[in-house]
Design a protein around this motif. Structure first.
Motif, short mmCIF file in Angstrom:
data_model
loop_
_atom_site.label_atom_id
_atom_site.label_comp_id
_atom_site.label_asym_id
_atom_site.label_seq_id
_atom_site.Cartn_x
_atom_site.Cartn_y
_atom_site.Cartn_z
N ASP A 1 -8.09 3.00 8.44
CA ASP A 1 -9.03 4.08 8.10
C ASP A 1 -8.80 4.56 6.67
N LEU A 2 -7.54 4.68 6.27
CA LEU A 2 -7.21 5.18 4.94
C LEU A 2 -7.61 4.22 3.83
N VAL A 3 -7.57 2.92 4.11
CA VAL A 3 -7.85 1.94 3.05
C VAL A 3 -9.21 1.27 3.22
N LEU B 1 -1.10 4.63 -0.94
CA LEU B 1 -2.34 4.62 -0.17
C LEU B 1 -2.15 5.23 1.21
N TYR B 2 -0.92 5.51 1.59
CA TYR B 2 -0.65 6.34 2.77
C TYR B 2 0.66 7.09 2.53
N ASP B 3 0.92 8.08 3.35
CA ASP B 3 1.99 9.02 3.03
C ASP B 3 3.32 8.69 3.72
N SER C 1 0.82 -1.21 0.00
CA SER C 1 0.00 0.00 0.00
C SER C 1 0.86 1.27 0.00
N LYS D 1 -4.77 3.93 11.78
CA LYS D 1 -4.72 5.00 10.77
C LYS D 1 -4.70 4.39 9.37
N PHE D 2 -3.89 3.37 9.23
CA PHE D 2 -3.80 2.69 7.93
C PHE D 2 -5.14 2.11 7.54
#
Length: 284
Positions: free
Chosen positions: A69-71, A28-30, A23, A66-67
């Motif tokens: 939530d993002l995906v 998909l995350y920063d 990801s 957090k991960f």
């Protein structure tokens, strides 16, 4: 003799955490979250570049949430494909089968369908696997007229998966990894192909466990071509195994990218080079 496996879970040591790893490379995350994962030595992720150290479990749990939530609205079976929703649909359905009222599950929860993704998670979501529309096909296949047309003789309703109530299944840390050296020893040819947009069984984990076998390379990583001279994917050969990557597609590579997958599979079956076939002469 030979065996072909597509996007198969094989070794949890490498397959666990591979979605979190792939990801990052699919943006998909920063970088901020990635740097925090590295700084806290988080174990929930399988990605290159992490250094050994004591895990900060509290911070890593927060980063993992957090991960998620993002995906949460990403199609885990293909991170670039459409999401389908079953919101507001009752979990259980009923149908008259051979005159008797039967109850069945509409789809499966993610934990039921892909339990290896939830080995370290306490709760499962009470929904069909995210982005997979399961209630419609389940209802359809339990209609009496459909069952009659398909000549289904059993009184058992159709469900997406067989649950633990009907199938005893025991998982092992190495999954099916142990069988590959045995196949090689018995001179059974092996192909493992992987759609590189799959988040359920990511290419990253597959590449890692194949590399861990330590088998010498016989053909370096190289592209293979399909119609109109387009790159269909990449292939790497080792003593005992051929690893093909189908680019830009997810878990159901054979369904969603049939030309590229068929080329790789058919060349393997015929024991012909996958990469050396001309884009204009390869059979489709």
């Amino acid at each position: 003799k030979g065996i072909i496996v597509g996007n198969g879970v094989t070794n949890y040591t490498h397959d666990d955490g591979a979605f979190e790893g792939m990801s990052f490379w699919h943006n998909l995350y920063d970088l901020g979250i990635y740097d925090q994962i590295k700084a806290n030595h988080c174990s929930f992720i399988n990605i290159e570049g992490l250094e050994d150290g004591k895990e900060n479990k509290e911070e890593c749990d927060k980063l993992q949430m957090k991960f998620y939530d993002l995906v949460s609205n990403i199609n885990i079976y293909d991170v670039y494909r459409e999401c389908f929703y079953d919101e507001g649909v009752d979990r259980l359905g009923t149908a008259k089968i051979n005159g008797e009222l039967k109850t069945y599950k509409r789809g499966m929860t993610p934990q039921e369908y892909t339990p290896f993704l939830f080995k370290n998670k306490k709760d499962s979501l009470n929904i069909i696997p995210p982005c997979v529309y399961g209630s419609g096909p389940t209802d359809f296949l339990n209609r009496q007229d459909v069952r009659d047309a398909l000549n289904v003789e059993t009184d058992q309703p159709w469900e997406l998966c067989v649950g633990e109530d009907r199938l005893e299944y025991e998982g092992f840390d190495k999954a099916s990894y142990w069988i590959y050296p045995i196949l090689k020893e018995n001179k059974i040819r092996i192909m493992h192909f992987s759609g590189n947009a799959d988040g359920a069984v990511p290419t990253q984990g597959t590449r890692a466990w194949i590399n861990s076998l330590g088998w010498p390379k016989t053909h370096e990583y190289a592209p293979f071509y399909i119609e109109d001279k387009q790159v269909g994917g990449y292939v790497e050969s080792r003593e005992g195994i051929t690893f093909a990557i189908i680019i830009g597609i997810g878990h159901m590579a054979a369904q969603w990218s049939p030309v590229a997958t068929k080329h790789a599979v058919y060349q393997f079956i015929k024991d012909l080079p996958i990469t050396d076939a001309s884009p204009t002469t390869a059979e489709f």
